[in-house]
Design a protein around this motif. Structure first.
Motif, short mmCIF file in Angstrom:
data_model
loop_
_atom_site.label_atom_id
_atom_site.label_comp_id
_atom_site.label_asym_id
_atom_site.label_seq_id
_atom_site.Cartn_x
_atom_site.Cartn_y
_atom_site.Cartn_z
N LEU A 29 0.80 -1.21 0.00
CA LEU A 29 0.00 0.00 0.00
C LEU A 29 0.83 1.27 0.00
O LEU A 29 0.34 2.35 -0.19
N ALA A 33 0.29 3.26 4.58
CA ALA A 33 -0.28 2.11 5.30
C ALA A 33 0.19 2.04 6.73
O ALA A 33 -0.43 1.40 7.56
N ASP A 83 -6.57 -3.58 1.01
CA ASP A 83 -6.73 -2.15 1.25
C ASP A 83 -8.20 -1.80 1.49
O ASP A 83 -8.55 -1.02 2.38
N ARG A 99 -11.71 0.70 -3.46
CA ARG A 99 -10.66 -0.33 -3.54
C ARG A 99 -11.23 -1.69 -3.89
O ARG A 99 -10.67 -2.43 -4.72
#
Length: 608
Positions: A29, A33, A83, A99
């Motif tokens: 990510l 993240a 995610d 996402r």
């Protein structure tokens, strides 16, 4: 563990934390993240935005379906999925859906992705898309019970109960070890009022899992709704037989008999409960109710008393029963019983303010005022926050003419409730009765400012202020206060009497005084106080014959020294001096005559 392996486990339902560890989300990510601060919740996507996202995902999915999923696409789909789950946990549904739809665009045949998109849409209120994706999840993985449960929940949210029931039916039929969802299906049928279907489903559950108490209770409720008392009672017997130590099932059965006028059976089963638990108050109350309906008040009252003696019958139940008594009081046939139950309540719940409060109510209604005041004061000791109880104490003080108590209690109450006008009124009255007119006026004037939205109470303040101002010789204020009281109520007896009497004492506005006193006597021809006032006004107007008539009428019902002395005065003015002396002597002997009485008797002469 390979990334592909982690993704397979994810689809099987591992937790997000496990998925995140397997996927190493910080690398997938990016730097964002690792942030731990929870982002603010975004607004829901608009309908137009949701449609655009879905359409874009569908187009991308159609293109991808034409070729095999590459390893790179597989990794990207996994990353978007993880995610999306993270944002879903943070309740940021907009970003979660964005996402997840990207993951779906890469892997549209993935059941887990469809499931999570459906869940996200459900949570964000988009039930139409939630339905479509949940249906896809079920089709893609028809053996996963959680997918069915989500679809059923979505249908239920839309009140599509028939569709939800079909989902549960399919789940129970097609997914191994799903028999426990029979209970969900039965509850759904009950919510729809499909009682036969609910019964049938509960019976299937019992065949699979055996007798279950909760199921028996629900079946009872169904039978009662169907007016099938015998079946409902039969279920009750099943409960009792399978739980011989549980007295609550026996009590429920007794209550059911009582509610359906099966009194002998109700008595039998309630007594069975008492054999198991001799002190059980609920059993006693059932018996009391049955005996009452059988016109057996003595036995009914006996059972109620036994129940009230038990702290196990909670205070709220006792209060509710005592309120029913209050509605029937005063009643010579019930007064003593109500008092005894109130006393039992305070004895068994000595720390409950409401016990003493309700006892005070019953004692007040049955004219046990001193006992009532003691009960209210105990309630205040336990909880001093209830203005109504303080008010009751002060009212009883006034009724008992306990001026010291009234002053003490109003002063304490005003510390807690300084904005209650009625407390200031009684506080002012108490000071007046204690011959402290300055303090009385101060309290009355302050309270009057608080009573502007209550015309009736305002008139009471004005009447009392009329008396108070007279005491301190502020006659203009006194007259104005009485006039204000009479504007609200032209028949205000206290204002008419005191105003006219004080005018006569001052020898002012005698015609007005005569009008007011005469009006009062006409309305109350047997009231000796009003007759005395009218007689004294006539006396001051030198209408001695008229005054004599009023005093003689008053003396038929009173032995008040002031009235007797006034009668002596009028006799003196009429020339009957021996009779006048005799009346003065009688007034002196009675006690309470004016300070001039001794001189009148000594000198055999009228002094004014």
């Amino acid at each position: 563990m390979s990334r592909k392996g982690a993704f397979i486990l994810l689809l099987l339902g591992l937790s997000v934390a496990e998925l995140g560890h397997a996927q190493q989300p910080a690398q997938v990510l990016g730097k964002s993240a690792v942030k731990t601060e929870k982002p603010p919740k975004a607004k829901k996507l608009s309908r137009k935005e949701r449609k655009a996202l879905s359409r874009r995902a569908e187009l991308e999915a159609m293109q991808l379906q034409k070729r095999p999923l590459s390893e790179k696409d597989q990794e990207m789909s996994e990353a978007f999925f993880v995610d999306g789950l993270r944002y879903l946990m943070l309740e940021d549904y907009n970003k979660a859906l964005e996402r997840l739809l990207k993951a779906y665009a890469l892997s549209p045949a993935n059941a887990a992705i469809n499931y999570k998109i459906a869940e996200t849409n459900l949570l964000s209120g988009n039930l139409s898309d939630a339905t479509n994706f949940a249906q896809s999840a079920v089709k893609l993985d028809p053996k996963n019970a959680y997918y069915y449960l989500l679809l059923a929940q979505i249908y239920t949210s839309q009140k599509q109960y028939d569709q939800a029931a079909k989902v549960y039916t399919t789940l129970i039929k097609d997914v191994p070890d799903s028999g426990n969802y029979l209970f969900n299906l039965a509850d759904l049928y009950m919510a729809q009022g499909k009682l036969n279907e609910a019964l049938s489903t509960f019976e299937q559950a019992e065949k699979k899992f055996g007798t279950i108490d909760e199921v028996s209770f629900k079946k009872q409720q169904i039978y009662l709704k169907q007016n099938n008392l015998d079946k409902a009672l039969q279920e009750g017997e099943v409960l009792i037989a399978s739980n011989p130590e549980e007295v609550r099932y026996v009590l429920a059965q007794a209550q059911m008999y009582a509610a359906n006028n099966r009194f002998p059976d109700a008595i039998r089963v309630a007594q069975q409960a008492l054999k198991q638990d001799p002190e059980n108050p609920q059993a006693r109350m059932i018996l009391a109710d049955v005996y009452r309906q059988q016109n057996n008040p003595q036995e009914s009252q006996k059972q109620i008393k036994l129940a009230f003696e038990n702290p196990g019958l909670d205070i709220d139940n006792k209060v509710r029963i005592l309120i029913d008594y209050i509605k029937q009081l005063p009643n010579p046939a019930l007064n003593q019983s109500a008092l005894e139950l109130a006393e039992a309540t305070t004895r068994t719940h000595p720390k409950e303010a409401k016990a003493f409060s309700i006892a005070g109510d019953i004692q007040t209604i049955t004219d046990h005022k001193k006992d009532a005041r003691a009960s209210y004061l105990k309630a205040i000791e336990l909880d001093n926050t209830k203005f109504q109880i303080w008010q009751q104490v002060v009212l009883i003080d006034a009724e008992l003419n306990d001026v010291e108590g009234m002053l003490q209690h109003t002063n304490k109450a005003l510390e807690l409730f300084p904005n209650q006008a009625s407390l200031w009124f009684y506080n002012g009255v108490a000071y007046m009765l204690q011959k402290q007119p300055a303090k009385g006026i101060k309290s009355l004037e302050y309270g009057r400012k608080l009573a502007t939205d209550n015309p009736e109470l305002l008139a009471q303040f004005d009447t009392q202020l009329g008396d108070a101002y007279h005491e301190v010789k502020e006659y203009a204020k006194s007259d104005a206060a009485y006039e204000a009281a009479l504007v609200f109520d032209a028949n205000n007896a206290q204002a008419l009497n005191n105003y006219s009497y004080y005018l006569s004492l001052r020898g002012e506005k005698l015609a007005k005084a005569k009008e007011m006193a005469g009006k009062l006597v006409k309305q109350n021809p047997d009231n000796d106080t009003y007759l005395d006032t009218y007689g004294w006004v006539l006396y001051k107007m030198k209408d001695y014959a008229g005054a004599r008539q009023q005093f003689e009428l008053a003396l038929k019902t009173t032995k008040d020294a002031t009235v007797i002395e006034h009668y002596g005065d009028v006799l003196y003015q009429l020339g009957e001096r021996d009779k006048a002396l005799a009346e003065w002597q009688r007034a002196q002997k009675q006690g309470g005559a004016s300070a001039l009485i001794d001189r009148k008797i000594k000198d055999k002469k009228l002094y004014e």
